[in-house]
Write a protein that holds these residues in place. Sequence first.
Motif, PDB file in Angstrom:
ATOM      1  N   GLY A  19      12.306  51.942  34.310  1.00  0.00           N
ATOM      2  CA  GLY A  19      11.888  51.554  32.969  1.00  0.00           C
ATOM      3  C   GLY A  19      12.490  50.217  32.589  1.00  0.00           C
ATOM      4  O   GLY A  19      13.204  49.580  33.364  1.00  0.00           O
ATOM      5  N   GLN A  59       4.845  45.907  33.363  1.00  0.00           N
ATOM      6  CA  GLN A  59       4.715  46.605  32.093  1.00  0.00           C
ATOM      7  C   GLN A  59       3.799  45.830  31.165  1.00  0.00           C
ATOM      8  O   GLN A  59       3.914  44.612  31.012  1.00  0.00           O
ATOM      9  N   GLY A 116       0.657  50.318  28.649  1.00  0.00           N
ATOM     10  CA  GLY A 116       0.966  51.129  29.811  1.00  0.00           C
ATOM     11  C   GLY A 116       1.742  50.358  30.857  1.00  0.00           C
ATOM     12  O   GLY A 116       2.262  49.270  30.587  1.00  0.00           O
ATOM     13  N   VAL A 176       9.394  51.860  28.098  1.00  0.00           N
ATOM     14  CA  VAL A 176       8.655  52.896  28.837  1.00  0.00           C
ATOM     15  C   VAL A 176       9.571  53.462  29.913  1.00  0.00           C
ATOM     16  O   VAL A 176      10.298  52.725  30.594  1.00  0.00           O
ATOM     17  N   ILE A 235       5.906  60.393  32.248  1.00  0.00           N
ATOM     18  CA  ILE A 235       5.884  59.086  31.605  1.00  0.00           C
ATOM     19  C   ILE A 235       6.183  59.253  30.127  1.00  0.00           C
ATOM     20  O   ILE A 235       5.555  60.079  29.455  1.00  0.00           O
ATOM     21  N   LYS A 236       7.137  58.485  29.635  1.00  0.00           N
ATOM     22  CA  LYS A 236       7.491  58.526  28.227  1.00  0.00           C
ATOM     23  C   LYS A 236       7.453  57.110  27.675  1.00  0.00           C
ATOM     24  O   LYS A 236       8.119  56.208  28.180  1.00  0.00           O
ATOM     25  N   ALA A 237       6.647  56.914  26.661  1.00  0.00           N
ATOM     26  CA  ALA A 237       6.501  55.591  26.063  1.00  0.00           C
ATOM     27  C   ALA A 237       7.005  55.611  24.627  1.00  0.00           C
ATOM     28  O   ALA A 237       6.653  56.502  23.845  1.00  0.00           O
ATOM     29  N   ILE A 268      -0.656  54.513  28.059  1.00  0.00           N
ATOM     30  CA  ILE A 268      -0.091  55.326  26.991  1.00  0.00           C
ATOM     31  C   ILE A 268      -1.205  56.193  26.404  1.00  0.00           C
ATOM     32  O   ILE A 268      -2.270  55.694  26.053  1.00  0.00           O
TER      33      ILE A 268
END
Length: 274
Positions: A24, A58, A62, A10, A3-5, A171
């Motif tokens: 995303g 979303q 998070g 995201v 997971i990349k925020a 996150i």
Amino acid sequence: LYIKAQTNGVLVVWLYVDDLIFIGSNPSMFNEFKKEMTKEFEMIDIRLTSLPQHWSKQEDKGIFITQEGYAKKVIEKFKMDDSYPVNTLMECGINLSNHKEGEIVNPTLFKSLVWSLQYLTCTRPNVLYAVGVVSHYMENPTTTHLEAAKRILQYIQYIKGTTNFGLYYSISDDHQLVGYSDCDWSGDVDDCKSTTYFAFYMGDIAFTLMSKKQPIVSFYKCEVEYVAPTSCVCHAIWLQNLLKKLGLSQEESTKIVINNKLAIALAKNPVYLN
């Protein structure tokens, strides 16, 4: 699972063997991810993918993933809408076997039910163990095995008001892995093998779970409890290498939590193995 925020969106990535699925809100993040991955791996047939509306939501802190619509469709498909609800996934003390009495049922129907339940475990890990047990009998299912599988749906029906439950990936700056391991002892009455199950958390997020029979037959409870965290450690090493590739190196040792004192003593002092 990765997971990349960022401020612009995201990105969530699933890895299964050599296949990647990433979703995303910002397509530019897909291109950035693809560019980084192609530096290390050859990637073929990459396509933009997104989850249906009933799957993901979303939020500011998070992403929430659920299978509410799918759970309802499974209940309807197998005509369990009006079934009597139960509050346990399996009957207490039940021992399923290939030699249990009962009439042979349609294998295609049984496989369809089990596969539907397996797909549901993506967001409902609480049914993972029970689904793993009934999946052992997909080749020659009987009415006993079918009733056990349908009981899982009855349990889902019991929590019908919570079919919108799912997994929430928040996150977080905490990327430290922690593993939890447990097992039964000779749970399969056909081959006397035990089942290992473990889960890994990154921060407060559970992102990988496993329920699998051990490849050996153990004669002592301590031996079973030692084999289970051994498998857990092997998976931890694999996760460490994967996270390193994704830029999330684990600098500290990964903690593995187990609940058997003899297995803990054995892990701390290998001299007991002699």
